[in-house]
Design an enzyme around this catalytic site. Structure first.
Site, PDB file in Angstrom:
ATOM      1  N   PRO A  18       0.990  -1.296   0.037  1.00 52.73           N
ATOM      2  CA  PRO A  18      -0.077  -0.015  -0.022  1.00 52.73           C
ATOM      3  C   PRO A  18       0.764   1.342   0.092  1.00 52.73           C
ATOM      4  O   PRO A  18       1.868   1.559   0.817  1.00 52.73           O
ATOM      5  CB  PRO A  18      -0.681  -0.208   1.252  1.00 52.73           C
ATOM      6  CG  PRO A  18      -0.804  -1.608   1.535  1.00 52.73           C
ATOM      7  CD  PRO A  18       0.291  -2.148   0.776  1.00 52.73           C
ATOM      8  N   CYS A  19       0.554   2.193  -0.947  1.00 51.85           N
ATOM      9  CA  CYS A  19       1.457   3.150  -1.037  1.00 51.85           C
ATOM     10  C   CYS A  19       1.330   4.545  -0.245  1.00 51.85           C
ATOM     11  O   CYS A  19       1.983   5.300  -0.241  1.00 51.85           O
ATOM     12  CB  CYS A  19       1.456   3.761  -2.846  1.00 51.85           C
ATOM     13  SG  CYS A  19      -0.239   4.299  -3.307  1.00 51.85           S
ATOM     14  N   GLN A  20       0.010   4.608   0.346  1.00 49.62           N
ATOM     15  CA  GLN A  20      -0.287   5.852   1.040  1.00 49.62           C
ATOM     16  C   GLN A  20       0.693   6.448   1.818  1.00 49.62           C
ATOM     17  O   GLN A  20       1.137   7.362   1.985  1.00 49.62           O
ATOM     18  CB  GLN A  20      -1.539   5.648   1.817  1.00 49.62           C
ATOM     19  CG  GLN A  20      -2.645   5.597   0.725  1.00 49.62           C
ATOM     20  CD  GLN A  20      -3.030   4.288  -0.036  1.00 49.62           C
ATOM     21  OE1 GLN A  20      -2.211   3.369   0.648  1.00 49.62           O
ATOM     22  NE2 GLN A  20      -4.034   4.302  -1.089  1.00 49.62           N
ATOM     23  N   PHE A  47       3.915   6.516   1.743  1.00 50.00           N
ATOM     24  CA  PHE A  47       4.889   6.987   0.800  1.00 50.00           C
ATOM     25  C   PHE A  47       4.553   8.020  -0.004  1.00 50.00           C
ATOM     26  O   PHE A  47       5.315   8.515  -0.882  1.00 50.00           O
ATOM     27  CB  PHE A  47       5.769   5.563   0.016  1.00 50.00           C
ATOM     28  CG  PHE A  47       5.838   4.375   1.003  1.00 50.00           C
ATOM     29  CD1 PHE A  47       6.912   4.823   2.020  1.00 50.00           C
ATOM     30  CD2 PHE A  47       5.217   3.347   0.682  1.00 50.00           C
ATOM     31  CE1 PHE A  47       7.096   3.513   2.797  1.00 50.00           C
ATOM     32  CE2 PHE A  47       5.659   2.497   1.291  1.00 50.00           C
ATOM     33  CZ  PHE A  47       6.235   2.389   2.514  1.00 50.00           C
ATOM     34  N   SER A  48       3.168   8.036  -0.385  1.00 45.25           N
ATOM     35  CA  SER A  48       2.855   9.047  -1.378  1.00 45.25           C
ATOM     36  C   SER A  48       2.400  10.406  -1.253  1.00 45.25           C
ATOM     37  O   SER A  48       2.327  10.945   0.108  1.00 45.25           O
ATOM     38  CB  SER A  48       1.019   8.564  -1.817  1.00 45.25           C
ATOM     39  OG  SER A  48       0.634   9.165  -2.846  1.00 45.25           O
TER      40      SER A  48
END
Length: 401
Positions: free
Chosen positions: A156-158, A160-161
């Site tokens: 899940p990228c949140q 690092f986003s």
């Protein structure tokens, strides 16, 4: 290719009558109710500057056009979401062995569209990649080790986003780009690495937002690569791909880390000319299209949208009118509670529907998204565009199989 619209039935008169209608209606009224009262729908609305430019150029390549270079090579995906990465590998001939996804709605989408896929996730399994011992027990009878196939995973990228946090000040308490310190998702990269080391797939792909490469000065990603190298992998340098460079009608940056146990040489694919968003938004088959739902709009919002020119932003709603001759801005997923705001249609002053966003992401029109509309937007916005995934899969098949 741009083409000026010379239709004598220009929308100026329609705009003026609709603007008058907006002025007479209560600003908080649902626009659909207003339009239905005069025998029209929201899709009959026009901008003040409408259809001045249309897209008359190429369309994105079809997934069916890809050569089956990976035919018979087994694939296991982790953090599968609604299956964008998997669809791309499927198009290149890879044999889908298993998918691990912990969100039950996303699992329903996978099972509805690909009933033959083995989906490990609710309500029948946990699907949580952090439960590595459980996953090893489930997957070992199917793959063995070493596994002569491919593992793909996009934690899940949140955490690092940038896009997920750009509305907050970096010094504010609501800024959430906490990366590997994220209580739940920050260590999932290393859980995936642990599974790669255990099963020893012939090749692997780590997919994420570019922020993963830069966070903490790159130390955490570097540590993951060091672990994989020590396990016998040749790991390519992390590369950031812009989906628009490979036929996707959308500006979307994703980072890929590719590794293998072979001596093959992975090469970046040849870039394509950019394709405008109008290539996939001009011919949607009306209300018969799957998932062709958008959010409800108040009269006040639509009145603001109607006066926007191509490429301009409604500052209050923070939505942008797309330009048909250019790739769309990034389709976003938004928060876990409400889904993301989609962009404004280039020719209709409303936000895009789920299906229109899915087209910008290059999902096939027969791919159905399950769940409430907000959750459908989340699935589409979180996905790797299948066309981009197929391009990646082609290069992996050429290099390692």
């Amino acid at each position: 290719m741009l083409m000026k619209n010379t239709n004598p039935d220009a929308p100026e008169a329609r705009f003026e009558s609709q603007q008058t209608l907006m002025e007479q209606a209560d600003a908080t009224t649902d626009i659909c109710d207003v339009m239905e009262a005069v025998g029209q729908s929201i899709d009959d609305l026009v901008y003040s500057k409408s259809r001045a430019i249309t897209w008359n150029g190429a369309k994105p390549p079809k997934l069916a056009s890809f050569k089956k270079l990976g035919k018979g090579v087994p694939l296991v995906s982790f953090f599968t979401g609604c299956g964008g990465m998997d669809l791309g590998f499927e198009a290149v001939g890879f044999e889908h062995k298993a998918a691990f996804e912990f969100n039950e709605i996303f699992c329903k989408t996978l099972r509805v569209n690909r009933p033959k896929w083995k989906v490990f996730g609710p309500p029948f399994h946990n699907g949580d990649v952090s439960k590595t011992d459980e996953i090893i027990a489930q997957l070992s009878p199917m793959t063995g080790a070493p596994f002569e196939g491919v593992f793909v995973g996009g934690p899940p990228c949140q955490p690092f986003s940038i896009a997920a946090n750009q509305r907050f000040s970096k010094t504010g308490e609501n800024f959430k780009r906490v990366g590997f310190a994220h209580e739940k998702n920050g260590n999932l990269l290393f859980d995936f690495v642990k599974l790669v080391v255990h099963f020893q797939p012939a090749a692997f792909v780590i997919e994420n937002v570019p922020g993963l490469r830069d966070l903490d000065g790159g130390e955490q990603l570097s540590e993951a690569i060091t672990i994989l190298t020590a396990a016998g992998y040749n790991v390519e340098e992390p590369e950031v791909w812009n989906a628009a460079d490979y036929g996707v009608p959308q500006y979307r940056q994703r980072m890929f880390v590719v590794g293998s146990r072979t001596q093959g040489c992975f090469e970046m694919p040849k870039k394509r000319d950019h394709i405008g968003a109008g290539s996939v938004l001009a011919d949607l088959p009306g209300s018969d299209a799957l998932n062709h739902e958008t959010r409800r709009h108040k009269v006040a919002s639509v009145a603001r949208y109607m006066v926007l020119d191509y490429g301009k932003r409604d500052q209050l709603g923070r939505v942008d009118r797309l330009t048909p001759s250019r790739p769309s801005k990034t389709v976003i997923a938004g928060g876990t509670n409400g889904g993301g705001r989609s962009h404004l249609h280039p020719e209709i002053p409303r936000t895009l529907s789920v299906r229109e966003c899915a087209r910008l992401q290059t999902f096939p029109d027969d791919y159905k998204f399950i769940g409430p509309t907000a959750r459908q937007f989340t699935q589409v916005g979180n996905a790797v565009p299948p066309l981009l995934a197929a391009t990646l899969a082609t290069q992996i098949a050429k290099a390692f199989f």
